[in-house]
Write a protein that holds these residues in place. Structure first.
Motif, short mmCIF file in Angstrom:
data_model
loop_
_atom_site.label_atom_id
_atom_site.label_comp_id
_atom_site.label_asym_id
_atom_site.label_seq_id
_atom_site.Cartn_x
_atom_site.Cartn_y
_atom_site.Cartn_z
N PHE A 60 5.64 2.70 -4.38
CA PHE A 60 5.50 3.06 -5.79
C PHE A 60 6.68 2.46 -6.51
O PHE A 60 7.83 2.85 -6.30
CB PHE A 60 5.46 4.58 -5.99
N ALA A 118 -5.03 9.52 -7.19
CA ALA A 118 -3.75 10.21 -7.39
C ALA A 118 -3.11 9.80 -8.70
O ALA A 118 -2.55 10.63 -9.44
CB ALA A 118 -2.82 9.92 -6.21
N ARG A 119 -3.18 8.52 -9.03
CA ARG A 119 -2.65 8.04 -10.31
C ARG A 119 -3.44 8.60 -11.47
O ARG A 119 -2.87 9.02 -12.49
CB ARG A 119 -2.68 6.52 -10.36
N CYS A 147 -3.94 12.56 -1.56
CA CYS A 147 -2.99 12.03 -0.57
C CYS A 147 -3.36 10.65 -0.07
O CYS A 147 -2.49 9.91 0.41
CB CYS A 147 -2.91 13.00 0.61
N HIS A 148 -4.65 10.30 -0.11
CA HIS A 148 -5.09 9.06 0.53
C HIS A 148 -5.76 8.06 -0.40
O HIS A 148 -6.08 6.95 0.03
CB HIS A 148 -6.06 9.40 1.68
N ASP A 149 -5.98 8.44 -1.65
CA ASP A 149 -6.63 7.55 -2.61
C ASP A 149 -5.66 7.32 -3.75
O ASP A 149 -5.51 8.15 -4.64
CB ASP A 149 -7.93 8.18 -3.12
N ARG A 150 -4.96 6.18 -3.70
CA ARG A 150 -3.91 5.93 -4.69
C ARG A 150 -4.46 5.94 -6.11
O ARG A 150 -3.83 6.48 -7.02
CB ARG A 150 -3.23 4.59 -4.41
N ARG A 151 -5.62 5.34 -6.31
CA ARG A 151 -6.18 5.30 -7.66
C ARG A 151 -6.44 6.71 -8.18
O ARG A 151 -6.11 7.04 -9.33
CB ARG A 151 -7.47 4.47 -7.67
N ALA A 171 0.81 -1.21 0.00
CA ALA A 171 0.00 0.00 0.00
C ALA A 171 0.84 1.26 0.00
O ALA A 171 0.40 2.30 -0.46
CB ALA A 171 -0.92 -0.02 1.22
N ASP A 172 2.08 1.20 0.50
CA ASP A 172 2.90 2.40 0.60
C ASP A 172 4.02 2.45 -0.43
O ASP A 172 4.90 3.29 -0.35
CB ASP A 172 3.51 2.49 2.01
#
Length: 348
Positions: free
Chosen positions: A24, A316-317, A310-314, A21-22
Protein backbone atom coordinates in the motif's frame (compact mmCIF):
# COMPACT_ATOMS: atom_id res chain seq x y z
CA UNK A 1 -27.19 -3.09 -18.26
CA UNK A 2 -27.24 -6.23 -16.11
CA UNK A 3 -25.63 -5.68 -12.70
CA UNK A 4 -23.08 -8.44 -13.26
CA UNK A 5 -22.17 -7.29 -16.76
CA UNK A 6 -18.61 -6.18 -17.40
CA UNK A 7 -18.45 -2.37 -17.24
CA UNK A 8 -16.33 -0.32 -19.57
CA UNK A 9 -13.96 1.97 -17.62
CA UNK A 10 -15.46 5.40 -17.16
CA UNK A 11 -12.21 7.18 -17.99
CA UNK A 12 -9.07 5.92 -19.73
CA UNK A 13 -6.96 3.58 -17.65
CA UNK A 14 -3.36 4.47 -16.90
CA UNK A 15 -0.51 2.14 -15.96
CA UNK A 16 -0.68 1.25 -12.28
CA UNK A 17 2.03 2.65 -10.02
CA UNK A 18 0.58 1.34 -6.77
CA UNK A 19 3.09 -1.42 -6.22
CA UNK A 20 2.77 -5.17 -5.90
CA UNK A 21 -0.04 -7.26 -4.51
CA UNK A 22 1.03 -6.79 -0.88
CA UNK A 23 1.92 -3.09 -1.03
CA UNK A 24 0.00 0.00 0.00
CA UNK A 25 1.76 3.09 -1.26
CA UNK A 26 -0.33 6.21 -0.67
CA UNK A 27 1.94 8.40 -2.78
CA UNK A 28 1.77 6.02 -5.74
CA UNK A 29 -2.00 5.77 -5.36
CA UNK A 30 -2.24 9.55 -5.30
CA UNK A 31 -0.14 9.79 -8.46
CA UNK A 32 -2.21 7.13 -10.21
CA UNK A 33 -5.45 8.91 -9.33
CA UNK A 34 -3.97 12.21 -10.49
CA UNK A 35 -3.06 10.67 -13.84
CA UNK A 36 -6.62 9.42 -14.25
CA UNK A 37 -7.89 12.88 -13.27
CA UNK A 38 -5.83 14.45 -16.04
CA UNK A 39 -7.24 11.88 -18.48
CA UNK A 40 -10.78 12.54 -17.26
CA UNK A 41 -10.54 16.32 -17.66
CA UNK A 42 -9.06 15.83 -21.13
CA UNK A 43 -11.99 13.54 -21.97
CA UNK A 44 -14.43 16.18 -20.71
CA UNK A 45 -12.77 18.78 -22.90
CA UNK A 46 -12.97 16.46 -25.90
CA UNK A 47 -16.65 15.75 -25.30
CA UNK A 48 -16.03 12.11 -24.44
CA UNK A 49 -17.39 12.59 -20.90
CA UNK A 50 -20.43 14.79 -20.32
CA UNK A 51 -21.45 16.63 -17.15
CA UNK A 52 -24.23 19.05 -18.17
CA UNK A 53 -24.58 22.12 -15.99
CA UNK A 54 -27.22 21.73 -13.25
CA UNK A 55 -30.58 23.27 -13.99
CA UNK A 56 -30.16 23.20 -17.76
CA UNK A 57 -32.56 20.35 -18.48
CA UNK A 58 -30.09 17.47 -18.21
CA UNK A 59 -29.29 17.43 -14.49
CA UNK A 60 -30.18 13.73 -14.29
CA UNK A 61 -27.41 13.04 -16.82
CA UNK A 62 -24.98 15.04 -14.68
CA UNK A 63 -25.84 13.04 -11.57
CA UNK A 64 -25.69 9.75 -13.47
CA UNK A 65 -22.23 10.61 -14.82
CA UNK A 66 -20.95 11.47 -11.33
CA UNK A 67 -22.38 8.23 -9.97
CA UNK A 68 -20.72 6.24 -12.77
CA UNK A 69 -17.28 7.76 -12.12
CA UNK A 70 -17.69 7.09 -8.39
CA UNK A 71 -18.68 3.48 -8.96
CA UNK A 72 -15.47 3.15 -10.95
CA UNK A 73 -13.24 4.98 -8.41
CA UNK A 74 -14.38 7.18 -5.52
CA UNK A 75 -11.05 9.00 -5.25
CA UNK A 76 -11.19 9.91 -8.91
CA UNK A 77 -14.82 10.97 -8.50
CA UNK A 78 -13.83 13.36 -5.72
CA UNK A 79 -11.48 15.17 -8.10
CA UNK A 80 -13.81 15.07 -11.10
CA UNK A 81 -16.74 16.32 -9.00
CA UNK A 82 -14.62 19.25 -7.83
CA UNK A 83 -13.69 20.19 -11.39
CA UNK A 84 -17.22 20.04 -12.78
CA UNK A 85 -18.59 21.82 -9.69
CA UNK A 86 -16.08 24.62 -10.26
CA UNK A 87 -17.23 24.82 -13.87
CA UNK A 88 -20.84 25.21 -12.71
CA UNK A 89 -19.95 27.79 -10.05
CA UNK A 90 -18.01 29.91 -12.53
CA UNK A 91 -20.94 29.79 -14.94
CA UNK A 92 -23.44 30.73 -12.22
CA UNK A 93 -21.39 33.61 -10.79
CA UNK A 94 -20.19 35.06 -14.09
CA UNK A 95 -16.64 33.78 -14.03
CA UNK A 96 -14.65 32.48 -17.02
CA UNK A 97 -15.04 28.86 -18.06
CA UNK A 98 -12.01 26.65 -17.34
CA UNK A 99 -9.59 26.76 -20.25
CA UNK A 100 -8.30 23.60 -21.95
CA UNK A 101 -5.71 21.90 -19.77
CA UNK A 102 -6.90 23.54 -16.56
CA UNK A 103 -7.98 21.32 -13.67
CA UNK A 104 -10.03 23.03 -11.00
CA UNK A 105 -10.84 22.21 -7.41
CA UNK A 106 -13.33 23.75 -5.01
CA UNK A 107 -11.65 24.25 -1.65
CA UNK A 108 -14.36 25.68 0.54
CA UNK A 109 -14.22 23.65 3.76
CA UNK A 110 -14.07 25.87 6.83
CA UNK A 111 -13.46 23.77 9.93
CA UNK A 112 -12.12 25.45 13.07
CA UNK A 113 -8.62 26.76 12.61
CA UNK A 114 -6.62 29.42 10.91
CA UNK A 115 -8.43 29.58 7.57
CA UNK A 116 -7.76 31.98 4.70
CA UNK A 117 -7.83 35.75 4.73
CA UNK A 118 -8.15 37.96 1.66
CA UNK A 119 -6.81 41.48 1.27
CA UNK A 120 -7.16 44.04 -1.50
CA UNK A 121 -4.07 46.05 -2.30
CA UNK A 122 -3.83 49.72 -3.19
CA UNK A 123 -3.75 48.67 -6.84
CA UNK A 124 -7.14 46.98 -6.48
CA UNK A 125 -5.73 43.47 -6.77
CA UNK A 126 -6.68 40.75 -4.30
CA UNK A 127 -4.50 38.12 -2.66
CA UNK A 128 -5.17 35.32 -0.18
CA UNK A 129 -2.99 34.00 2.62
CA UNK A 130 -3.33 31.39 5.33
CA UNK A 131 -4.13 27.72 5.68
CA UNK A 132 -6.97 25.98 3.83
CA UNK A 133 -7.89 22.46 4.97
CA UNK A 134 -9.22 19.54 2.90
CA UNK A 135 -7.92 20.58 -0.52
CA UNK A 136 -8.63 17.62 -2.81
CA UNK A 137 -6.30 17.38 -5.78
CA UNK A 138 -3.75 19.64 -4.12
CA UNK A 139 -0.91 18.28 -6.25
CA UNK A 140 -2.84 17.89 -9.53
CA UNK A 141 -5.18 20.89 -9.78
CA UNK A 142 -3.97 23.93 -11.71
CA UNK A 143 -6.59 26.31 -10.25
CA UNK A 144 -8.93 26.38 -7.28
CA UNK A 145 -11.98 28.22 -6.08
CA UNK A 146 -11.37 29.02 -2.42
CA UNK A 147 -13.40 30.72 0.28
CA UNK A 148 -11.63 33.37 2.32
CA UNK A 149 -12.51 36.03 4.87
CA UNK A 150 -12.25 39.58 3.58
CA UNK A 151 -12.88 42.85 5.40
CA UNK A 152 -16.45 42.95 4.09
CA UNK A 153 -17.26 39.26 4.69
CA UNK A 154 -16.70 35.82 3.26
CA UNK A 155 -15.92 35.72 -0.45
CA UNK A 156 -15.07 33.19 -3.13
CA UNK A 157 -11.88 33.61 -5.13
CA UNK A 158 -10.37 32.00 -8.21
CA UNK A 159 -6.72 31.26 -7.53
CA UNK A 160 -4.11 30.01 -10.02
CA UNK A 161 -1.99 27.49 -8.15
CA UNK A 162 1.36 29.05 -8.91
CA UNK A 163 4.51 27.61 -7.42
CA UNK A 164 5.61 29.62 -4.41
CA UNK A 165 2.17 31.08 -3.78
CA UNK A 166 0.68 27.83 -2.52
CA UNK A 167 2.19 24.74 -0.94
CA UNK A 168 0.49 21.47 0.08
CA UNK A 169 1.41 20.64 3.67
CA UNK A 170 3.09 17.27 3.46
CA UNK A 171 1.88 14.71 5.97
CA UNK A 172 -1.44 16.45 6.62
CA UNK A 173 -3.48 13.81 4.71
CA UNK A 174 -2.97 10.48 6.51
CA UNK A 175 -6.21 8.82 5.42
CA UNK A 176 -6.23 5.22 4.21
CA UNK A 177 -9.75 5.64 2.87
CA UNK A 178 -9.75 8.24 0.05
CA UNK A 179 -5.95 8.20 0.12
CA UNK A 180 -5.81 8.78 -3.62
CA UNK A 181 -7.96 11.92 -3.44
CA UNK A 182 -4.88 13.88 -2.30
CA UNK A 183 -6.69 16.12 0.22
CA UNK A 184 -4.04 17.75 2.42
CA UNK A 185 -3.97 21.18 3.99
CA UNK A 186 -2.59 23.89 1.71
CA UNK A 187 -0.61 26.95 2.78
CA UNK A 188 -1.22 30.11 0.70
CA UNK A 189 1.24 33.01 0.75
CA UNK A 190 -0.07 36.18 -0.87
CA UNK A 191 -1.49 34.16 -3.76
CA UNK A 192 -3.04 36.24 -6.54
CA UNK A 193 -6.82 35.89 -6.37
CA UNK A 194 -9.77 37.04 -8.46
CA UNK A 195 -13.13 37.47 -6.69
CA UNK A 196 -15.98 35.40 -8.08
CA UNK A 197 -19.38 36.80 -7.19
CA UNK A 198 -20.08 39.01 -4.19
CA UNK A 199 -19.92 38.59 -0.43
CA UNK A 200 -21.51 35.23 0.53
CA UNK A 201 -22.33 34.70 -3.15
CA UNK A 202 -20.90 31.18 -3.10
CA UNK A 203 -23.30 29.83 -0.47
CA UNK A 204 -26.32 31.99 -1.28
CA UNK A 205 -26.66 30.91 -4.92
CA UNK A 206 -29.17 28.10 -5.60
CA UNK A 207 -26.41 26.08 -7.24
CA UNK A 208 -24.76 25.60 -3.84
CA UNK A 209 -27.61 23.25 -2.95
CA UNK A 210 -27.63 21.63 -6.39
CA UNK A 211 -23.92 20.91 -6.03
CA UNK A 212 -24.47 19.22 -2.69
CA UNK A 213 -26.75 16.73 -4.38
CA UNK A 214 -24.00 16.07 -6.93
CA UNK A 215 -21.76 14.96 -4.07
CA UNK A 216 -24.55 12.62 -2.93
CA UNK A 217 -24.56 11.11 -6.42
CA UNK A 218 -20.88 10.26 -5.87
CA UNK A 219 -21.69 8.66 -2.51
CA UNK A 220 -24.34 6.53 -4.20
CA UNK A 221 -21.85 5.37 -6.82
CA UNK A 222 -19.54 4.32 -4.00
CA UNK A 223 -22.36 2.30 -2.41
CA UNK A 224 -22.95 0.48 -5.70
CA UNK A 225 -19.25 -0.36 -5.81
CA UNK A 226 -19.31 -1.76 -2.27
CA UNK A 227 -22.41 -3.83 -3.11
CA UNK A 228 -20.55 -5.71 -5.86
CA UNK A 229 -19.10 -8.12 -3.32
CA UNK A 230 -22.57 -8.88 -1.97
CA UNK A 231 -24.00 -9.49 -5.44
CA UNK A 232 -21.11 -11.83 -6.19
CA UNK A 233 -21.68 -13.75 -2.95
CA UNK A 234 -25.40 -14.12 -3.68
CA UNK A 235 -24.66 -15.23 -7.24
CA UNK A 236 -22.44 -17.99 -5.86
CA UNK A 237 -25.31 -19.15 -3.66
CA UNK A 238 -24.59 -17.63 -0.29
CA UNK A 239 -27.89 -18.73 1.22
CA UNK A 240 -31.05 -17.02 2.41
CA UNK A 241 -29.33 -14.60 4.76
CA UNK A 242 -27.11 -13.37 1.94
CA UNK A 243 -30.14 -13.03 -0.30
CA UNK A 244 -31.97 -11.09 2.41
CA UNK A 245 -29.09 -8.65 2.78
CA UNK A 246 -28.93 -8.21 -0.99
CA UNK A 247 -32.68 -7.61 -1.13
CA UNK A 248 -32.40 -4.88 1.50
CA UNK A 249 -29.47 -3.26 -0.33
CA UNK A 250 -31.28 -3.46 -3.67
CA UNK A 251 -34.32 -1.63 -2.24
CA UNK A 252 -32.13 1.11 -0.76
CA UNK A 253 -29.99 1.63 -3.85
CA UNK A 254 -33.05 1.68 -6.11
CA UNK A 255 -34.85 4.18 -3.87
CA UNK A 256 -31.80 6.44 -3.67
CA UNK A 257 -31.44 6.37 -7.45
CA UNK A 258 -35.09 7.34 -7.91
CA UNK A 259 -34.70 10.14 -5.36
CA UNK A 260 -31.74 11.54 -7.29
CA UNK A 261 -33.74 11.42 -10.52
CA UNK A 262 -36.64 13.24 -8.87
CA UNK A 263 -34.28 15.85 -7.44
CA UNK A 264 -32.75 16.39 -10.89
CA UNK A 265 -36.19 16.94 -12.38
CA UNK A 266 -37.06 19.42 -9.63
CA UNK A 267 -33.82 21.33 -10.19
CA UNK A 268 -34.47 21.54 -13.93
CA UNK A 269 -38.02 22.77 -13.27
CA UNK A 270 -36.82 25.50 -10.87
CA UNK A 271 -33.08 26.12 -11.41
CA UNK A 272 -33.10 29.53 -9.69
CA UNK A 273 -35.06 28.21 -6.71
CA UNK A 274 -38.02 30.55 -7.06
CA UNK A 275 -39.99 28.17 -4.83
CA UNK A 276 -37.37 28.27 -2.07
CA UNK A 277 -37.13 24.48 -1.89
CA UNK A 278 -33.47 23.91 -2.80
CA UNK A 279 -32.19 23.78 0.78
CA UNK A 280 -34.83 21.30 1.90
CA UNK A 281 -34.26 19.18 -1.17
CA UNK A 282 -30.51 19.01 -0.65
CA UNK A 283 -30.79 18.13 3.04
CA UNK A 284 -33.32 15.40 2.33
CA UNK A 285 -31.39 13.85 -0.56
CA UNK A 286 -28.01 14.01 1.14
CA UNK A 287 -29.43 12.64 4.40
CA UNK A 288 -31.16 9.74 2.69
CA UNK A 289 -28.23 8.82 0.46
CA UNK A 290 -25.80 8.95 3.40
CA UNK A 291 -28.09 6.62 5.36
CA UNK A 292 -28.31 4.27 2.36
CA UNK A 293 -24.52 4.20 2.11
CA UNK A 294 -24.21 3.47 5.83
CA UNK A 295 -26.76 0.66 5.64
CA UNK A 296 -25.09 -0.76 2.52
CA UNK A 297 -21.74 -0.91 4.29
CA UNK A 298 -23.44 -2.74 7.17
CA UNK A 299 -25.39 -5.22 5.04
CA UNK A 300 -22.40 -6.07 2.86
CA UNK A 301 -20.11 -6.53 5.84
CA UNK A 302 -22.57 -8.69 7.77
CA UNK A 303 -23.36 -10.83 4.73
CA UNK A 304 -19.83 -11.39 3.45
CA UNK A 305 -17.78 -11.32 6.64
CA UNK A 306 -14.10 -10.51 6.77
CA UNK A 307 -13.16 -12.44 3.62
CA UNK A 308 -13.55 -9.70 0.98
CA UNK A 309 -12.14 -7.06 3.31
CA UNK A 310 -9.01 -9.14 3.87
CA UNK A 311 -8.49 -10.75 0.46
CA UNK A 312 -10.07 -8.44 -2.13
CA UNK A 313 -8.04 -5.26 -2.38
CA UNK A 314 -10.56 -3.49 -4.59
CA UNK A 315 -13.41 -4.18 -2.18
CA UNK A 316 -11.34 -3.16 0.83
CA UNK A 317 -10.53 0.13 -0.87
CA UNK A 318 -14.16 0.70 -1.86
CA UNK A 319 -15.28 0.19 1.74
CA UNK A 320 -12.55 2.41 3.18
CA UNK A 321 -13.13 5.14 0.60
CA UNK A 322 -16.90 5.24 1.08
CA UNK A 323 -16.56 5.23 4.86
CA UNK A 324 -14.43 8.38 4.68
CA UNK A 325 -16.30 10.13 1.86
CA UNK A 326 -19.76 10.03 3.44
CA UNK A 327 -18.38 11.87 6.44
CA UNK A 328 -18.72 14.97 4.30
CA UNK A 329 -22.30 14.70 5.49
CA UNK A 330 -22.65 16.52 8.79
CA UNK A 331 -24.69 13.74 10.40
CA UNK A 332 -26.97 14.87 13.22
CA UNK A 333 -26.13 18.50 12.61
CA UNK A 334 -27.64 18.27 9.11
CA UNK A 335 -30.57 16.22 10.39
CA UNK A 336 -31.25 18.87 13.02
CA UNK A 337 -31.09 21.57 10.35
CA UNK A 338 -33.60 19.63 8.27
CA UNK A 339 -35.86 19.09 11.25
CA UNK A 340 -35.87 22.79 12.08
CA UNK A 341 -36.85 23.62 8.51
CA UNK A 342 -39.58 20.99 8.42
CA UNK A 343 -40.95 22.21 11.76
CA UNK A 344 -41.37 25.70 10.39
CA UNK A 345 -38.98 27.31 12.88
CA UNK A 346 -36.51 28.12 10.14
CA UNK A 347 -36.98 29.24 6.56
CA UNK A 348 -35.59 27.05 3.77
Amino acid sequence: MRENAVRRPVVPEVPSRSGGADDFDARALREETAARFVAAVDAIGAGELSFPLPGGGATAERFASLRAVAEDDLCLARLVEGHVDATAILAELGGPAPAPGERWGVWAAEPPGEGLSAVRGDDGRWSVSGLKQYCSGAHSCTHALVTARAEDGRRLFAVPLAKGAYEPVEGSWQALGMAGSDTPDVRFRSAAAEPVGGVEGYVERPGFQHGGIGVAACWLGGAHAVARALRAAAHRGGGQHTDAHLGAVDIDLRAAGLLLEAAAADIDADPLDAKGEAGLRSLRVRGFVEAVCDRTLGHVGRATGAGPLCHDRRHARDVADLTVYIRQHHAERSLAELGALVSGREEA
